[in-house]
Design a protein around this motif. Structure first.
Motif, PDB file in Angstrom:
ATOM      1  N   GLY A 226      53.350 117.624  51.456  1.00 36.23           N
ATOM      2  CA  GLY A 226      54.289 117.819  50.359  1.00 36.23           C
ATOM      3  C   GLY A 226      55.357 116.748  50.360  1.00 36.23           C
ATOM      4  N   ARG A 227      56.357 116.919  49.500  1.00 31.60           N
ATOM      5  CA  ARG A 227      57.455 115.958  49.403  1.00 31.60           C
ATOM      6  C   ARG A 227      58.723 116.658  48.946  1.00 31.60           C
ATOM      7  NH1 ARG A 227      57.033 111.417  46.710  1.00 31.60           N
ATOM      8  NH2 ARG A 227      54.762 111.249  46.769  1.00 31.60           N
ATOM      9  N   LEU A 287      57.898 119.930  46.508  1.00 29.32           N
ATOM     10  CA  LEU A 287      56.577 120.134  45.948  1.00 29.32           C
ATOM     11  C   LEU A 287      55.601 120.089  47.112  1.00 29.32           C
ATOM     12  CD1 LEU A 287      56.487 117.952  42.688  1.00 29.32           C
ATOM     13  CD2 LEU A 287      56.543 120.452  42.860  1.00 29.32           C
ATOM     14  N   VAL A 288      54.786 121.124  47.257  1.00 25.88           N
ATOM     15  CA  VAL A 288      53.875 121.198  48.403  1.00 25.88           C
ATOM     16  C   VAL A 288      52.429 121.284  47.916  1.00 25.88           C
ATOM     17  CG1 VAL A 288      55.576 122.197  49.966  1.00 25.88           C
ATOM     18  CG2 VAL A 288      54.198 123.723  48.548  1.00 25.88           C
ATOM     19  N   TYR A 289      51.543 120.702  48.716  1.00 19.75           N
ATOM     20  CA  TYR A 289      50.150 120.549  48.335  1.00 19.75           C
ATOM     21  C   TYR A 289      49.256 121.554  49.077  1.00 19.75           C
ATOM     22  CZ  TYR A 289      52.413 116.183  46.958  1.00 19.75           C
ATOM     23  OH  TYR A 289      53.285 115.264  46.439  1.00 19.75           O
ATOM     24  N   ASN A 290      47.952 121.372  48.917  1.00 17.15           N
ATOM     25  CA  ASN A 290      46.994 122.300  49.522  1.00 17.15           C
ATOM     26  C   ASN A 290      47.213 122.473  51.027  1.00 17.15           C
ATOM     27  OD1 ASN A 290      44.276 123.789  49.583  1.00 17.15           O
ATOM     28  ND2 ASN A 290      43.921 122.118  51.025  1.00 17.15           N
ATOM     29  N   ASN A 291      47.518 121.374  51.719  1.00 16.97           N
ATOM     30  CA  ASN A 291      47.674 121.472  53.170  1.00 16.97           C
ATOM     31  C   ASN A 291      48.840 122.369  53.567  1.00 16.97           C
ATOM     32  OD1 ASN A 291      45.471 119.857  53.676  1.00 16.97           O
ATOM     33  ND2 ASN A 291      46.654 117.977  53.915  1.00 16.97           N
ATOM     34  N   PHE A 292      49.867 122.450  52.748  1.00 25.61           N
ATOM     35  CA  PHE A 292      50.970 123.361  53.042  1.00 25.61           C
ATOM     36  C   PHE A 292      50.488 124.807  52.925  1.00 25.61           C
ATOM     37  CE2 PHE A 292      54.775 125.871  52.228  1.00 25.61           C
ATOM     38  CZ  PHE A 292      55.655 125.369  53.176  1.00 25.61           C
ATOM     39  N   VAL A 308      56.958 121.738  60.364  1.00 23.96           N
ATOM     40  CA  VAL A 308      55.750 121.044  60.804  1.00 23.96           C
ATOM     41  C   VAL A 308      55.529 119.782  59.968  1.00 23.96           C
ATOM     42  CG1 VAL A 308      53.232 121.203  60.973  1.00 23.96           C
ATOM     43  CG2 VAL A 308      54.650 123.123  61.710  1.00 23.96           C
ATOM     44  N   GLY A 309      55.667 119.916  58.649  1.00 15.87           N
ATOM     45  CA  GLY A 309      55.498 118.760  57.783  1.00 15.87           C
ATOM     46  C   GLY A 309      56.529 117.682  58.051  1.00 15.87           C
TER      47      GLY A 309
END
Length: 319
Positions: A226-227, A287-292, A308-309
């Protein structure tokens, strides 16, 4: 904020040593019915003890409201980042080998390792069987902890550790990856082929077990987690949350008024994302993606997932 008021429940007084011994007899009968031999059960259950401190810890888990900023400062201080980078470099060949096998970037393996057990230094010193049986006997989540107890018996029967070395947290989470027993059975890996899935002492098994969990739960090594973002004036984050119906492309978030943290437009790529606001619209925004979403299967805390990210990003930068 949730406030807990301490009441002295009558049923709490009923949790006695005598009652616990009777409960152990019941558990042993159930284990026998599941096919475990009496000699094995006599050995592994001989030293199980009622642990009121474990029950107390479970009943009195603190509900203290902290901000994400405070959490990150505590969980990902600069000294931990430094250690993470050093350990990544020290184990780089093994990490890259495992990362390639399971399709997981090594920096995320190290970040989870660091967040769960401070790189193996804090694994818990509680006897796992005593902790699990005490929590099952307490009764509020008996089904959950009985399931963990029988999974723990399976781990011992398979010979992955000894009953004397079977240590973990007060809640039964074990080893450098802090797996609960059912997670161990599902995801632990004997990477070096010595016949044991040793998440307590063997770094190869630890790294592979973490990677196996992530890959099994949908990790994509072609993407990140994410970012951090900002809102353009006028957008209030009304579509925030991890609900899949708001897992929409970056172009949709761009149109709604979400921007990179530096204020620039979001990347022009067709990647779906969720918006999360752990401390509300005035706190940090991501904004977070599938891995989050995969990290949330490891631990349902968005604070934990962000930590963790964040650590993985610091490892990538090298500081």
């Amino acid at each position: 904020m949730v406030y807990f008021i301490s009441f002295h429940f009558a049923w709490a007084e009923e949790k006695t040593e005598a009652g616990f011994k009777s409960y152990l007899t019941q558990l042993k009968q159930e284990a026998t019915a599941k096919g475990y031999e009496n000699a094995f059960l006599e050995n592994v259950m001989a030293n199980i003890q009622f642990r009121p401190t474990v029950v107390k810890s479970d009943r009195n888990q603190p509900e203290k409201k902290i901000t994400l900023d405070t959490y990150l400062a505590t969980r990902v201080p600069d000294w931990k980042v430094k250690q993470a980078v050093e350990l990544y470099q020290k184990n780089q060949a093994l990490l890259e080998e495992i990362g390639k096998k399971y399709g997981v970037q090594p920096r995320f393996i190290v970040a989870l390792w660091g967040n769960e057990s401070n790189f193996g230094k804090i694994q818990g010193k509680f006897d796992v069987l005593s902790a699990l049986t005490s929590l099952a006997y307490e009764g509020r989540r008996e089904t959950l902890f009985k399931k963990q107890f029988f999974a723990a018996l399976e781990i011992l029967q398979e010979g992955h550790t000894t009953v004397e070395s079977f240590k973990g947290s007060w809640a039964g989470a074990m080893g450098q990856s802090q797996f609960m027993p059912t997670s161990f059975l599902a995801y632990a890996v004997d990477y070096d082929g010595d016949g044991k899935k040793d998440i307590w002492n063997n770094q190869a098994d630890v790294f592979a077990s973490i990677a196996h969990f992530l890959s099994s739960e949908g990790w994509d090594d072609q993407s990140t987690w994410g970012r951090q973002v900002v809102f353009r004036e006028g957008y209030a984050g009304t579509h925030a949350g991890l609900d899949k119906k708001e897992y929409v492309p970056l172009s949709t978030w761009q149109a709604r008024g979400v921007r990179r943290y530096n204020g620039n437009d979001l990347p022009d790529v067709n990647i779906p994302a969720s918006l999360i606001m752990p401390d509300g619209k005035d706190g940090r925004l991501y904004l977070v993606y599938n891995n989050f979403h995969t990290l949330m299967k490891w631990n349902r805390s968005s604070y934990f997932g962000i930590a963790v990210g964040y650590l993985s990003d610091r490892i990538k930068r090298g500081y």
